[in-house]
Design an enzyme around this catalytic site. Structure first.
Site, PDB file in Angstrom:
ATOM      1  CG  HIS A  13      46.095  67.313  24.817  1.00  0.00           C
ATOM      2  ND1 HIS A  13      45.372  66.726  23.866  1.00  0.00           N
ATOM      3  CD2 HIS A  13      46.916  68.196  24.396  1.00  0.00           C
ATOM      4  CE1 HIS A  13      45.961  67.404  22.655  1.00  0.00           C
ATOM      5  NE2 HIS A  13      46.798  68.300  22.997  1.00  0.00           N
ATOM      6  CG  HIS A  39      54.999  72.345  19.137  1.00  0.00           C
ATOM      7  ND1 HIS A  39      53.933  72.852  18.309  1.00  0.00           N
ATOM      8  CD2 HIS A  39      53.940  71.465  20.145  1.00  0.00           C
ATOM      9  CE1 HIS A  39      52.675  72.595  18.898  1.00  0.00           C
ATOM     10  NE2 HIS A  39      52.833  71.665  19.863  1.00  0.00           N
TER      11      HIS A  39
HETATM   12  C1  HEM Z   1      48.077  76.342  19.588  1.00  0.00           C
HETATM   13  C2  HEM Z   1      48.338  75.338  20.329  1.00  0.00           C
HETATM   14  C3  HEM Z   1      48.702  74.007  19.882  1.00  0.00           C
HETATM   15  C4  HEM Z   1      48.378  73.236  18.939  1.00  0.00           C
HETATM   16  C5  HEM Z   1      47.328  73.623  17.752  1.00  0.00           C
HETATM   17  C6  HEM Z   1      49.123  71.982  19.069  1.00  0.00           C
HETATM   18  C7  HEM Z   1      49.062  70.760  18.262  1.00  0.00           C
HETATM   19  C8  HEM Z   1      49.908  69.578  18.137  1.00  0.00           C
HETATM   20  C9  HEM Z   1      49.632  68.629  17.300  1.00  0.00           C
HETATM   21  C10 HEM Z   1      48.786  68.655  16.083  1.00  0.00           C
HETATM   22  C11 HEM Z   1      50.629  67.657  17.695  1.00  0.00           C
HETATM   23  C12 HEM Z   1      51.022  66.323  17.034  1.00  0.00           C
HETATM   24  C13 HEM Z   1      49.783  65.468  17.478  1.00  0.00           C
HETATM   25  C14 HEM Z   1      50.209  64.143  16.374  1.00  0.00           C
HETATM   26  O1  HEM Z   1      50.131  64.165  15.410  1.00  0.00           O
HETATM   27  O2  HEM Z   1      50.739  63.030  16.931  1.00  0.00           O
HETATM   28  C15 HEM Z   1      51.343  68.216  19.021  1.00  0.00           C
HETATM   29  C16 HEM Z   1      52.301  67.640  19.472  1.00  0.00           C
HETATM   30  C17 HEM Z   1      52.771  67.933  20.760  1.00  0.00           C
HETATM   31  N1  HEM Z   1      52.432  69.161  21.590  1.00  0.00           N
HETATM   32 FE1  HEM Z   1      51.122  70.608  20.758  1.00  0.00          FE
HETATM   33  N2  HEM Z   1      49.813  71.997  20.187  1.00  0.00           N
HETATM   34  C18 HEM Z   1      49.681  73.257  20.784  1.00  0.00           C
HETATM   35  C19 HEM Z   1      50.314  73.664  22.177  1.00  0.00           C
HETATM   36  C20 HEM Z   1      50.987  72.840  22.932  1.00  0.00           C
HETATM   37  C21 HEM Z   1      51.444  72.991  24.107  1.00  0.00           C
HETATM   38  C22 HEM Z   1      50.905  74.360  24.852  1.00  0.00           C
HETATM   39  C23 HEM Z   1      52.149  72.021  24.656  1.00  0.00           C
HETATM   40  C24 HEM Z   1      52.934  72.018  25.956  1.00  0.00           C
HETATM   41  C25 HEM Z   1      53.387  72.975  26.632  1.00  0.00           C
HETATM   42  C26 HEM Z   1      52.353  71.258  23.450  1.00  0.00           C
HETATM   43  C27 HEM Z   1      53.207  70.042  23.486  1.00  0.00           C
HETATM   44  C28 HEM Z   1      53.210  69.142  22.478  1.00  0.00           C
HETATM   45  C29 HEM Z   1      54.005  68.036  22.772  1.00  0.00           C
HETATM   46  C30 HEM Z   1      55.248  67.797  23.531  1.00  0.00           C
HETATM   47  C31 HEM Z   1      53.911  67.064  21.329  1.00  0.00           C
HETATM   48  C32 HEM Z   1      54.520  66.066  21.006  1.00  0.00           C
HETATM   49  C33 HEM Z   1      53.951  64.697  21.597  1.00  0.00           C
HETATM   50  C34 HEM Z   1      54.624  63.596  21.066  1.00  0.00           C
HETATM   51  O3  HEM Z   1      55.636  63.492  20.224  1.00  0.00           O
HETATM   52  O4  HEM Z   1      53.935  62.510  21.500  1.00  0.00           O
HETATM   53  N3  HEM Z   1      51.667  71.583  22.475  1.00  0.00           N
HETATM   54  N4  HEM Z   1      50.888  69.288  19.137  1.00  0.00           N
END
Ligand code: HEM
Ligand SMILES: *[C@@H]1O[C@H](CO)[C@@H](O)[C@H](O)[C@H]1NC(C)=O
Ligand SMILES: *[C@@H]1O[C@H](CO)[C@@H](O)[C@H](O)[C@H]1NC(C)=O
Ligand SMILES: *[C@@H]1O[C@H](CO)[C@@H](O)[C@H](O)[C@H]1NC(C)=O
Length: 362
Positions: A137, A262
């Site tokens: 982010h 994810h």
């Molecule tokens: C189209 C691209 C992406 C979308 C739409 C997306 C969306 C999301 C959403 C909605 C969450 C959950 C937030 C919540 O409700 O707590 C999430 C969590 C997460 N995302 Fe993505 N994400 C994307 C790409 C990525 C990328 C590129 C990475 C890292 C390289 C990433 C790593 C993570 C991680 C590690 C979590 C978990 C965070 C936690 O458990 O505290 N995401 N993402």
């Protein structure tokens, strides 16, 4: 040959700050769907760039000539203790101590393993998950039309950015990163570097086999608030997110590789009634289960699928890549490392002046 044309086109696109040509992007879009991006970034993108040896190393990784995965058996010995003058004289020394301490913090089990998860897991803890998402982010607030933004630390340095809806769920890791910064800034550690090296350390800390991604330091910090609309929506379809990532120099295949993060994620805010649900069945373990689970018509209990992920799993331009990552952790790790290496440098315009500290990381 076609790669060479792409590189040349890419350089033109990246140089054309503010004058982005749709036609060039469309061309790149059509030909580079299933291969990694080779587009140069920042000060490396100037046609007659005078590269330092670091600049040349970063170029080779961005163009795919050299792997983004660090030597698996680093032989780094800090020249002195944390507070010694010999440590201060070696740029990577303090990063060795810092990332070694982060690595330990990422392995401390969570008390209760999230809302709906039902107890602790053997996987990455919530700090590690948060650090990986925070690195994304902070860096993703950049595209080829914007002269500022990217991996600049602003997500922690600017409270207005931290408070955006896009960043819901990152509150704890933002507070923790601010505390780490307070602890280490006296040693010359910058916020942008801290965020990216935390993410890179967190990936390598996840059980299952996260890659050790090459790590450079020396980014410039900025608290400038980036424009909205640069962080992807979990409700957007494949075409929209592919275009959003292409504007950040990622190919569709890079996006598919990045989404594999994810494998260790949980959601709290997309559907609050299912807070704590993971995106695969092996929560917190760095494996390729996420790809199979997301593509499958079945949704196992405790799993919550983002519609953006499902859309990309079935999209005709990316479904083959999706399946290839499901089948091979090694293939996915190489693709993830390459795409995240690029992520960690978005918006950085002093790439020639960075220092490679990969060998000093745990
Ligand atoms: C189209 C691209 C992406 C979308 C739409 C997306 C969306 C999301 C959403 C909605 C969450 C959950 C937030 C919540 O409700 O707590 C999430 C969590 C997460 N995302 Fe993505 N994400 C994307 C790409 C990525 C990328 C590129 C990475 C890292 C390289 C990433 C790593 C993570 C991680 C590690 C979590 C978990 C965070 C936690 O458990 O505290 N995401 N993402
Ligand atoms: C590259 O740098 C060298 C050494 O600083 C300098 O002599 C040379 O003129 C530079 N070339 C270009 C094209 O800027
Ligand atoms: C980059 O982001 C800005 C701000 O959101 C937007 O106006 C512009 O259209 C984007 N550029 C591209 C190439 O998508
Ligand atoms: C990808 O999707 C297309 C269209 O739905 C389908 O014809 C093709 O067999 C799929 N490819 C793979 C590798 O699954």
């Amino acid at each position: 040959m076609s790669n060479l044309i792409l590189v040349l086109l890419s350089v033109v696109v990246v140089q054309a700050h503010g004058f982005t040509s749709r036609a060039l992007l469309e061309l790149q879009h059509a030909s580079a769907r299933s291969t990694p991006s080779t587009i140069l970034l920042g000060d490396l993108a100037t046609a007659n760039a005078n590269l330092t040896s670091t600049g040349s190393d970063i170029s080779s990784i961005l163009t795919g000539a050299v792997s983004a995965i660090a030597d698996p058996t680093p032989d780094y010995h800090p020249p002195g203790t944390q507070d010694s003058s010999s440590c201060a004289a070696d740029t990577c020394c303090i990063w060795h101590y810092l990332t070694t301490s982060l690595h330990a913090a990422f392995l401390v089990p969570d008390d209760s393993g999230g809302g709906g998860g039902g107890g602790e897991t053997a996987g990455c803890n919530s700090l590690a998950r948060g650090a990986i998402r925070l690195g994304f982010h902070d860096a993703a607030t950049w595209n080829i039309s914007l002269p500022t933004g990217g991996a600049d630390g602003s997500i922690v340095l600017n409270p207005a950015e931290a408070a955006r809806l896009d960043n819901r769920g990152l509150e704890d890791i933002i507070a923790q990163t601010a505390a780490w910064y307070a602890q280490w800034k006296g040693y010359g550690v910058g916020m942008a570097d801290l965020i990216q090296l935390s993410a890179i350390t967190a990936v390598a800390s996840c059980p299952g086999g996260g890659p050790r991604i090459k790590a450079f330091v020396g980014r410039q910090d900025s608290a400038v608030l980036p424009p909205e609309g640069l962080i992807p929506s979990p409700h957007a379809d494949a075409e929209v997110n592919i275009k959003l990532f292409e504007a950040k120099t990622f190919s569709a295949a890079d996006l598919v590789a990045l989404l594999g993060a994810h494998t260790v994620s949980r959601q709290f805010f997309v559907d609050p009634t299912r807070a704590g649900d993971a995106q695969d069945t092996t929560d917190g373990v760095w494996d390729t289960t996420y790809y199979g689970v997301t593509a499958s018509p079945v949704t196992p209990p405790g799993v919550f699928k983002f519609s953006s992920d499902v859309s990309l799993a079935h999209y005709p331009g990316t479904n083959g890549t999706w399946q290839s990552f499901e089948k091979s952790l090694e293939l996915w790790n190489a693709a993830f490392a390459s795409a995240y290496f690029r992520m960690s440098l978005l918006g950085v315009n002093n790439l020639n002046q960075l220092t490679d500290c990969s060998r000093a990381l745990p």
